[in-house]
Design a protein around this motif. Sequence first.
Motif, PDB file in Angstrom:
ATOM      1  N   LEU A  60       0.824  -1.214   0.000  1.00 27.69           N
ATOM      2  CA  LEU A  60       0.000   0.000   0.000  1.00 27.69           C
ATOM      3  C   LEU A  60       0.854   1.257   0.000  1.00 27.69           C
ATOM      4  O   LEU A  60       0.527   2.244  -0.656  1.00 27.69           O
ATOM      5  N   LYS A  61       1.959   1.191   0.734  1.00 21.08           N
ATOM      6  CA  LYS A  61       2.864   2.346   0.795  1.00 21.08           C
ATOM      7  C   LYS A  61       3.438   2.616  -0.603  1.00 21.08           C
ATOM      8  O   LYS A  61       3.509   3.766  -1.041  1.00 21.08           O
ATOM      9  N   ASP A  62       3.828   1.512  -1.295  1.00 18.96           N
ATOM     10  CA  ASP A  62       4.355   1.665  -2.662  1.00 18.96           C
ATOM     11  C   ASP A  62       3.285   2.235  -3.583  1.00 18.96           C
ATOM     12  O   ASP A  62       3.554   3.097  -4.411  1.00 18.96           O
ATOM     13  N   LYS A  63       2.044   1.744  -3.403  1.00 13.28           N
ATOM     14  CA  LYS A  63       0.934   2.227  -4.234  1.00 13.28           C
ATOM     15  C   LYS A  63       0.728   3.731  -3.992  1.00 13.28           C
ATOM     16  O   LYS A  63       0.562   4.509  -4.920  1.00 13.28           O
ATOM     17  N   GLN A  64       0.765   4.102  -2.715  1.00  9.98           N
ATOM     18  CA  GLN A  64       0.573   5.512  -2.365  1.00  9.98           C
ATOM     19  C   GLN A  64       1.654   6.384  -3.002  1.00  9.98           C
ATOM     20  O   GLN A  64       1.356   7.435  -3.573  1.00  9.98           O
ATOM     21  N   ASN A  65       2.911   5.913  -2.921  1.00 13.24           N
ATOM     22  CA  ASN A  65       4.008   6.696  -3.511  1.00 13.24           C
ATOM     23  C   ASN A  65       3.836   6.830  -5.018  1.00 13.24           C
ATOM     24  O   ASN A  65       4.016   7.911  -5.574  1.00 13.24           O
ATOM     25  N   GLY A  66       3.476   5.707  -5.669  1.00 12.98           N
ATOM     26  CA  GLY A  66       3.271   5.727  -7.117  1.00 12.98           C
ATOM     27  C   GLY A  66       2.163   6.673  -7.502  1.00 12.98           C
ATOM     28  O   GLY A  66       2.299   7.463  -8.451  1.00 12.98           O
ATOM     29  N   MET A  67       1.051   6.613  -6.746  1.00  9.17           N
ATOM     30  CA  MET A  67      -0.088   7.479  -7.067  1.00  9.17           C
ATOM     31  C   MET A  67       0.257   8.942  -6.848  1.00  9.17           C
ATOM     32  O   MET A  67      -0.138   9.806  -7.628  1.00  9.17           O
ATOM     33  N   THR A  68       1.005   9.226  -5.776  1.00  8.83           N
ATOM     34  CA  THR A  68       1.378  10.619  -5.496  1.00  8.83           C
ATOM     35  C   THR A  68       2.229  11.161  -6.638  1.00  8.83           C
ATOM     36  O   THR A  68       2.046  12.308  -7.063  1.00  8.83           O
ATOM     37  N   LYS A  69       3.138  10.322  -7.154  1.00  9.13           N
ATOM     38  CA  LYS A  69       3.991  10.757  -8.260  1.00  9.13           C
ATOM     39  C   LYS A  69       3.131  11.098  -9.490  1.00  9.13           C
ATOM     40  O   LYS A  69       3.296  12.162 -10.095  1.00  9.13           O
ATOM     41  N   GLN A  70       2.201  10.187  -9.787  1.00 13.12           N
ATOM     42  CA  GLN A  70       1.306  10.412 -10.944  1.00 13.12           C
ATOM     43  C   GLN A  70       0.459  11.669 -10.719  1.00 13.12           C
ATOM     44  O   GLN A  70       0.254  12.464 -11.631  1.00 13.12           O
ATOM     45  N   PHE A  71      -0.032  11.797  -9.464  1.00 16.85           N
ATOM     46  CA  PHE A  71      -0.903  12.914  -9.126  1.00 16.85           C
ATOM     47  C   PHE A  71      -0.189  14.249  -9.332  1.00 16.85           C
ATOM     48  O   PHE A  71      -0.760  15.190  -9.891  1.00 16.85           O
ATOM     49  N   MET A  72       1.085  14.311  -8.898  1.00 17.58           N
ATOM     50  CA  MET A  72       1.828  15.573  -9.028  1.00 17.58           C
ATOM     51  C   MET A  72       1.970  15.962 -10.499  1.00 17.58           C
ATOM     52  O   MET A  72       1.836  17.134 -10.855  1.00 17.58           O
ATOM     53  N   GLU A  73       2.222  14.951 -11.340  1.00 13.23           N
ATOM     54  CA  GLU A  73       2.332  15.246 -12.778  1.00 13.23           C
ATOM     55  C   GLU A  73       1.010  15.772 -13.318  1.00 13.23           C
ATOM     56  O   GLU A  73       0.955  16.775 -14.027  1.00 13.23           O
ATOM     57  N   GLN A  74      -0.080  15.064 -12.939  1.00 17.59           N
ATOM     58  CA  GLN A  74      -1.406  15.413 -13.468  1.00 17.59           C
ATOM     59  C   GLN A  74      -1.867  16.779 -12.969  1.00 17.59           C
ATOM     60  O   GLN A  74      -2.452  17.537 -13.721  1.00 17.59           O
ATOM     61  N   ILE A  75      -1.600  17.075 -11.695  1.00 15.31           N
ATOM     62  CA  ILE A  75      -2.131  18.317 -11.124  1.00 15.31           C
ATOM     63  C   ILE A  75      -1.434  19.533 -11.745  1.00 15.31           C
ATOM     64  O   ILE A  75      -2.048  20.573 -11.960  1.00 15.31           O
ATOM     65  N   ARG A  76      -0.134  19.361 -12.081  1.00 16.60           N
ATOM     66  CA  ARG A  76       0.579  20.457 -12.741  1.00 16.60           C
ATOM     67  C   ARG A  76      -0.024  20.691 -14.124  1.00 16.60           C
ATOM     68  O   ARG A  76      -0.231  21.828 -14.547  1.00 16.60           O
ATOM     69  N   ARG A  77      -0.303  19.568 -14.802  1.00 17.61           N
ATOM     70  CA  ARG A  77      -0.898  19.660 -16.136  1.00 17.61           C
ATOM     71  C   ARG A  77      -2.301  20.294 -16.038  1.00 17.61           C
ATOM     72  O   ARG A  77      -2.662  21.151 -16.831  1.00 17.61           O
ATOM     73  N   ASN A  78      -3.027  19.858 -15.015  1.00 20.02           N
ATOM     74  CA  ASN A  78      -4.380  20.374 -14.791  1.00 20.02           C
ATOM     75  C   ASN A  78      -4.361  21.897 -14.623  1.00 20.02           C
ATOM     76  O   ASN A  78      -5.150  22.617 -15.222  1.00 20.02           O
ATOM     77  N   ARG A  79      -3.429  22.341 -13.820  1.00 24.36           N
ATOM     78  CA  ARG A  79      -3.326  23.778 -13.558  1.00 24.36           C
ATOM     79  C   ARG A  79      -3.047  24.571 -14.829  1.00 24.36           C
ATOM     80  O   ARG A  79      -3.702  25.584 -15.094  1.00 24.36           O
ATOM     81  N   SER A  80      -2.085  24.082 -15.609  1.00 24.05           N
ATOM     82  CA  SER A  80      -1.749  24.852 -16.815  1.00 24.05           C
ATOM     83  C   SER A  80      -2.886  24.771 -17.836  1.00 24.05           C
ATOM     84  O   SER A  80      -3.189  25.762 -18.500  1.00 24.05           O
ATOM     85  N   LEU A  81      -3.556  23.595 -17.919  1.00 26.15           N
ATOM     86  CA  LEU A  81      -4.692  23.487 -18.841  1.00 26.15           C
ATOM     87  C   LEU A  81      -5.819  24.430 -18.434  1.00 26.15           C
ATOM     88  O   LEU A  81      -6.438  25.075 -19.275  1.00 26.15           O
ATOM     89  N   ARG A  82      -6.074  24.503 -17.117  1.00 28.17           N
ATOM     90  CA  ARG A  82      -7.108  25.406 -16.598  1.00 28.17           C
ATOM     91  C   ARG A  82      -6.836  26.841 -17.041  1.00 28.17           C
ATOM     92  O   ARG A  82      -7.725  27.528 -17.516  1.00 28.17           O
TER      93      ARG A  82
END
Lengths: 207, 105
Positions: free
Chosen positions: A29-51
Amino acid sequence: MAKQINPTRMELTRLKRRLKTASRGHKLLKDKQNGMTKQFMEQIRRNRSLREQVEAALSAASGKFRAASSSMGEPELYEALMLPAGEVGITGDVNNVMSVQTPKLISDGGLSGTLPYSFAGTSPELDSAVLSMIKLFPLLCELAECEKTCDMLAAEIEKTRRRVNALEHVMIPDMQRNIKFITMKLEDNERQNITRLMKVKSVINDR
Amino acid sequence: MEKKIKAAVVGDKSRVAMYAAAGVAVYHATERHDVLKLIQQLDSEGYGIIFVSEPVYAECEDGLKKYVSQPYPIIIPVPDENSDGSYARQRIAENVKKAIGSDII
């Protein structure tokens, strides 16, 4: 907790097995959380610039619509817009991000750019406004996909973090405490037994 | 499981009419109850993307939470003619806070 359990070898084996599973689950679960956080950071930056891009493009388009509305009148503008402009072709699929099913949109580039209304009763500002909205559509689709992915990832990360914390700070320490309690109790029983045997032996020897 | 999906926009019709130009179906609803009912109906009709104008989204945000766990429909707030996009930015910040623990971006 320690008082409610049976200090038996069977319980000890069961607890040890559960602790092993819980530790493995915690690591996964810890590995899953780390992986998701990494993906999330990429997506949220993209989300912000797209917005930001969509907002800028939309406010420009809205300005053009206002100009069109002032030059040709609001009822005529709505009439022109309500004519069916055709169906936009979007294909929806599902992406798997760390076992979270997120949407994946494939846009065929929006409408072809042919204007559905008659040019006789409309102003040229409307044409440019409509064309800018058509151009904006693929970006809107991208934003929709990205924002939904962020929403889903944020919810899943929060859920996973709770699970990781529950395992790390409650379940695993609890099981370790119980195992320690049972081990000590069994050792105590063993010592009692030995003492009793020694006593019995000495009583027999004394006869 | 690829499928064709449709797009719709919900909000005050006079403010979101411009989306019709991009081929998005425009639906008028501003009251919380009507909006939630309309979105449920659009979902059953196969609309995969539902844009909701920011003021309307802000009003019925808690009613839309049940759609977060499933990939479709995608329901996102979009600025209409009068809003400035601050609500959407606040949502992004909330998501970061939810996932990371503090707004670090």
